[in-house]
Design a protein around this motif. Structure first.
Motif, PDB file in Angstrom:
ATOM      1  N   LEU A 195       1.499  64.092  -4.412  1.00 48.86           N
ATOM      2  CA  LEU A 195       2.371  62.996  -3.982  1.00 48.86           C
ATOM      3  C   LEU A 195       3.362  63.518  -2.953  1.00 48.86           C
ATOM      4  O   LEU A 195       3.683  64.722  -2.935  1.00 48.86           O
ATOM      5  N   PHE A 196       3.871  62.620  -2.124  1.00 45.80           N
ATOM      6  CA  PHE A 196       4.829  63.013  -1.096  1.00 45.80           C
ATOM      7  C   PHE A 196       6.079  62.151  -1.205  1.00 45.80           C
ATOM      8  O   PHE A 196       6.007  60.958  -1.474  1.00 45.80           O
ATOM      9  N   TYR A 197       7.207  62.795  -0.981  1.00 46.99           N
ATOM     10  CA  TYR A 197       8.497  62.126  -1.012  1.00 46.99           C
ATOM     11  C   TYR A 197       9.124  62.292   0.371  1.00 46.99           C
ATOM     12  O   TYR A 197       9.329  63.417   0.839  1.00 46.99           O
ATOM     13  N   GLU A 198       9.417  61.182   1.015  1.00 42.65           N
ATOM     14  CA  GLU A 198       9.948  61.238   2.378  1.00 42.65           C
ATOM     15  C   GLU A 198      11.467  61.275   2.374  1.00 42.65           C
ATOM     16  O   GLU A 198      12.124  60.449   1.742  1.00 42.65           O
ATOM     17  N   ILE A 199      11.997  62.232   3.073  1.00 44.60           N
ATOM     18  CA  ILE A 199      13.445  62.337   3.259  1.00 44.60           C
ATOM     19  C   ILE A 199      13.764  61.678   4.597  1.00 44.60           C
ATOM     20  O   ILE A 199      13.059  61.897   5.589  1.00 44.60           O
TER      21      ILE A 199
ATOM     22  N   VAL B 267       5.151  66.911  -4.226  1.00 45.21           N
ATOM     23  CA  VAL B 267       5.330  67.030  -5.669  1.00 45.21           C
ATOM     24  C   VAL B 267       4.011  66.659  -6.339  1.00 45.21           C
ATOM     25  O   VAL B 267       3.108  66.122  -5.689  1.00 45.21           O
ATOM     26  N   ASP B 268       3.904  66.912  -7.638  1.00 43.13           N
ATOM     27  CA  ASP B 268       2.643  66.610  -8.309  1.00 43.13           C
ATOM     28  C   ASP B 268       2.783  65.643  -9.488  1.00 43.13           C
ATOM     29  O   ASP B 268       1.845  65.461 -10.250  1.00 43.13           O
ATOM     30  N   ARG B 269       3.941  65.011  -9.623  1.00 42.35           N
ATOM     31  CA  ARG B 269       4.154  64.032 -10.698  1.00 42.35           C
ATOM     32  C   ARG B 269       4.947  62.854 -10.159  1.00 42.35           C
ATOM     33  O   ARG B 269       5.912  63.026  -9.415  1.00 42.35           O
TER      34      ARG B 269
ATOM     35  N   SER C 126      11.026  59.902  -8.747  1.00 41.50           N
ATOM     36  CA  SER C 126      12.237  59.174  -9.156  1.00 41.50           C
ATOM     37  C   SER C 126      13.404  60.140  -9.347  1.00 41.50           C
ATOM     38  O   SER C 126      14.559  59.793  -9.061  1.00 41.50           O
ATOM     39  N   ASP C 127      13.109  61.357  -9.794  1.00 45.06           N
ATOM     40  CA  ASP C 127      14.165  62.370  -9.932  1.00 45.06           C
ATOM     41  C   ASP C 127      14.700  62.767  -8.553  1.00 45.06           C
ATOM     42  O   ASP C 127      15.898  62.977  -8.381  1.00 45.06           O
ATOM     43  N   LEU C 128      13.813  62.867  -7.568  1.00 43.46           N
ATOM     44  CA  LEU C 128      14.243  63.200  -6.207  1.00 43.46           C
ATOM     45  C   LEU C 128      15.110  62.084  -5.635  1.00 43.46           C
ATOM     46  O   LEU C 128      16.072  62.355  -4.917  1.00 43.46           O
TER      47      LEU C 128
ATOM     48  N   VAL D 184      17.259  70.467  -7.552  1.00 41.60           N
ATOM     49  CA  VAL D 184      16.617  69.420  -8.349  1.00 41.60           C
ATOM     50  C   VAL D 184      16.035  69.927  -9.668  1.00 41.60           C
ATOM     51  O   VAL D 184      15.368  69.176 -10.366  1.00 41.60           O
ATOM     52  N   ALA D 185      16.265  71.171 -10.012  1.00 38.48           N
ATOM     53  CA  ALA D 185      15.701  71.729 -11.252  1.00 38.48           C
ATOM     54  C   ALA D 185      16.058  70.837 -12.418  1.00 38.48           C
ATOM     55  O   ALA D 185      17.161  70.283 -12.458  1.00 38.48           O
ATOM     56  N   PRO D 186      15.159  70.625 -13.343  1.00 36.74           N
ATOM     57  CA  PRO D 186      13.870  71.254 -13.601  1.00 36.74           C
ATOM     58  C   PRO D 186      12.705  70.643 -12.831  1.00 36.74           C
ATOM     59  O   PRO D 186      11.577  71.100 -12.959  1.00 36.74           O
ATOM     60  N   THR D 187      12.951  69.611 -12.038  1.00 41.61           N
ATOM     61  CA  THR D 187      11.892  69.083 -11.174  1.00 41.61           C
ATOM     62  C   THR D 187      11.460  70.187 -10.231  1.00 41.61           C
ATOM     63  O   THR D 187      12.283  71.010  -9.816  1.00 41.61           O
ATOM     64  N   ARG D 188      10.176  70.198  -9.896  1.00 42.12           N
ATOM     65  CA  ARG D 188       9.673  71.260  -9.030  1.00 42.12           C
ATOM     66  C   ARG D 188       8.992  70.659  -7.809  1.00 42.12           C
ATOM     67  O   ARG D 188       8.047  69.882  -7.936  1.00 42.12           O
TER      68      ARG D 188
END
Length: 188
Positions: A89-93, A118-120, A125-127, A171-175
């Motif tokens: 998955l990709f998260y755009e900034i 990311v892979d989840r 949503s955490d980002l 962003v830990a624990p998000t990886r």
């Protein structure tokens, strides 16, 4: 004169005897040193062969216990975590523009468009929730960059690695798996 000769012979024998004692004293010291070194070597070999087994068994048991504890912890985490299929998955900034550090020698800007891999789905949503922290990390780091820091592929690679490390700390624990540049423009 005979007495004088006897005295000279007596002194010569005395000197020779003392020299023998010095030589034999050195031999004793050398012999004792060699004996001590030999004893230490034998003790070391015996400890390694005999006593080492006890320590090796203890170390092996400790490693097995640690591995079992880690496995139990992993199983517990998997049971507690909701089942989420891994995917790419990709998260755009949003596009960002930064002043680069030129040391007072004019103005230079960097414009970037970044996507994070990311892979989840839950990580996305955490980002979203932690985006202000990510942008703060970017602002602090990017303003210290000089235009020459971004020269060539090696400069871009170092920038990607530094940003990835800073994002994961923020962003830990998000990886986040990777930082992908969609746009990279240096103006100066």
């Amino acid at each position: 004169m005979a007495d004088n000769m006897d005295d000279t012979l007596g002194e010569a024998e005395l000197v020779e005897g003392l020299e023998r004692k010095k030589v034999s004293g050195k031999k004793v010291v050398i012999g004792v040193g060699a004996l001590l070194i030999g004893a230490a070597a034998i003790f070391g070999v015996m400890s390694f062969m005999g006593g080492g087994e006890d320590h090796a068994e203890e170390d092996q048991m400790e490693q097995m216990a640690q591995a079992a504890a880690a496995k139990r912890e992993q199983v517990q985490l998997e049971e507690d975590a909701p089942t989420e299929k891994l995917k790419t998955l990709f998260y755009e900034i949003p596009a960002q523009q930064y002043n680069l550090n030129t040391g007072g020698q004019g103005a230079s800007f960097l414009r970037v468009q970044i996507q994070l891999e990311v892979d989840r789905e839950s990580y996305k949503s955490d980002l979203d929730a932690k985006l202000p922290r990510i942008l703060d990390e970017f602002n602090v780091y990017m303003r210290e960059l000089r235009p020459e820091d971004l020269d060539g592929a090696a400069g871009i690679f170092r920038l990607k690695e530094e940003l990835l490390m800073r994002i994961n700390q923020a962003v830990a624990p998000t990886r986040v798996k990777d930082v992908l540049f969609q746009e990279f423009l240096v103006q100066g």
